[in-house]
Design a protein around this motif. Structure first.
Motif, short mmCIF file in Angstrom:
data_model
loop_
_atom_site.label_atom_id
_atom_site.label_comp_id
_atom_site.label_asym_id
_atom_site.label_seq_id
_atom_site.Cartn_x
_atom_site.Cartn_y
_atom_site.Cartn_z
N ARG A 1 0.73 -1.31 -0.06
CA ARG A 1 -0.16 -0.02 -0.09
C ARG A 1 0.89 1.16 -0.17
N ASP B 1 2.09 1.85 -3.50
CA ASP B 1 1.13 2.25 -4.27
C ASP B 1 0.86 3.83 -4.37
N THR B 2 0.76 3.87 -2.92
CA THR B 2 0.47 5.52 -2.38
C THR B 2 1.55 6.44 -3.03
N ILE C 1 -0.71 5.68 6.33
CA ILE C 1 -0.39 4.45 5.57
C ILE C 1 0.75 3.66 6.65
#
Length: 275
Positions: free
Chosen positions: A21, A24-25, A110
């Motif tokens: 994640r 991807d962020t 995150i």
């Protein structure tokens, strides 16, 4: 539509600790605000992340915060990262997050690596209640005074310390907390020369003094709280003296906070003494 500020945790050592994640962020946002663009550049290059970066650190936070807020309000999304670990934990970022809340910009964590939690998880000390102290003052007088403030706290204490001050720090901890207090040295977590060593403070000091390698790298110290039972006579006179100047609950709260005791217990003790 305003953008979103993402607080992105990055590895503190082993690059395999980054989450899918997080990658991807970092690829999806318009810009990445970095504590040090050169340090972060190595991480970003490793994962083929080509998102533009901008420096955001304690020396430029006053000016950069306003600029980043403008970009967020214009619809851009931003990821905030530190050199390693979770931003804001002894790292820059507080002013930016505070400003986002003030103007209504969404902030999203995150989650990932954090040296505080990593050290606590392996320290072998109570983890149900703890205080993260962070870095102690660099000079001895300030360091000792800070340690004295936590001397009677019953919860587990977590400190960061610079490698060139670790011997002096442990020496002061022995003097203030006592050499028998249990502590765990967590050094270079998730890196090649990781060290996890649990000993009484006096023995831990000797371990570090006798091995120069233990005086290098990123260091977290996890120290047991003061679990010695404080007897009633230890604070009766003090409690009564403060209660002469303040309402009972406030007086009890002050004594409880300083000694690391439960407020209800101190309050009940005061009621017993004043019957």
């Amino acid at each position: 539509m305003t953008g979103i500020l993402y607080i992105v945790a990055t590895p503190i050592g082993n690059l395999g600790d980054i989450t899918a994640r997080a990658i991807d962020t970092l690829k999806a946002v318009d810009v990445i605000a970095c504590e040090d663009t050169r340090t972060s550049g190595k991480l970003l290059n490793f994962f083929n992340i080509s998102t533009p970066t901008i420096a955001y650190h304690e020396h430029n936070a006053d000016t950069q915060t306003a600029r980043l807020i403008e970009r967020l309000q214009s619809g851009q999304s931003i990821a905030l990262i530190s050199d390693a670990g979770t931003p804001l934990i002894s790292d820059p970022g507080f002013r930016l997050v505070k400003a986002c809340h003030k103007v209504g910009v969404q902030v999203v964590p995150i989650v990932g690596a954090c040296a505080v939690i990593g050290a606590l998880s392996v320290a072998g000390l109570p983890s149900d209640k703890f205080s993260f102290v962070g870095f102690l003052p660099a000079k001895q007088h300030g360091r000792v005074e800070s340690l004295k403030a936590y001397q009677n706290h019953s919860e587990t204490l977590i400190f960061y310390e610079a490698p060139h001050r670790i011997v002096e720090c442990l020496t002061d901890m022995v003097a203030v907390f006592g050499g028998e207090r249990e502590a765990t040295l967590c050094r270079e977590i998730s890196k090649t020369f990781e060290t996890i060593k649990k000993l009484p403070l006096a023995d831990l000091l000797e371990f570090v003094k006798n091995d120069d390698n233990q005086q290098r790298g990123e260091i977290v110290l996890v120290v047991a709280g003061n679990t010695a039972q404080t007897t009633a006579t230890d604070y009766d006179d003090w409690l009564l003296a403060i209660a002469k100047e303040l309402p009972p609950k406030k007086a009890s709260g002050i004594v409880a906070e300083v000694l690391g005791l439960k407020k209800s217990e101190v309050y009940d003790r005061l009621l017993t003494l004043t019957k």
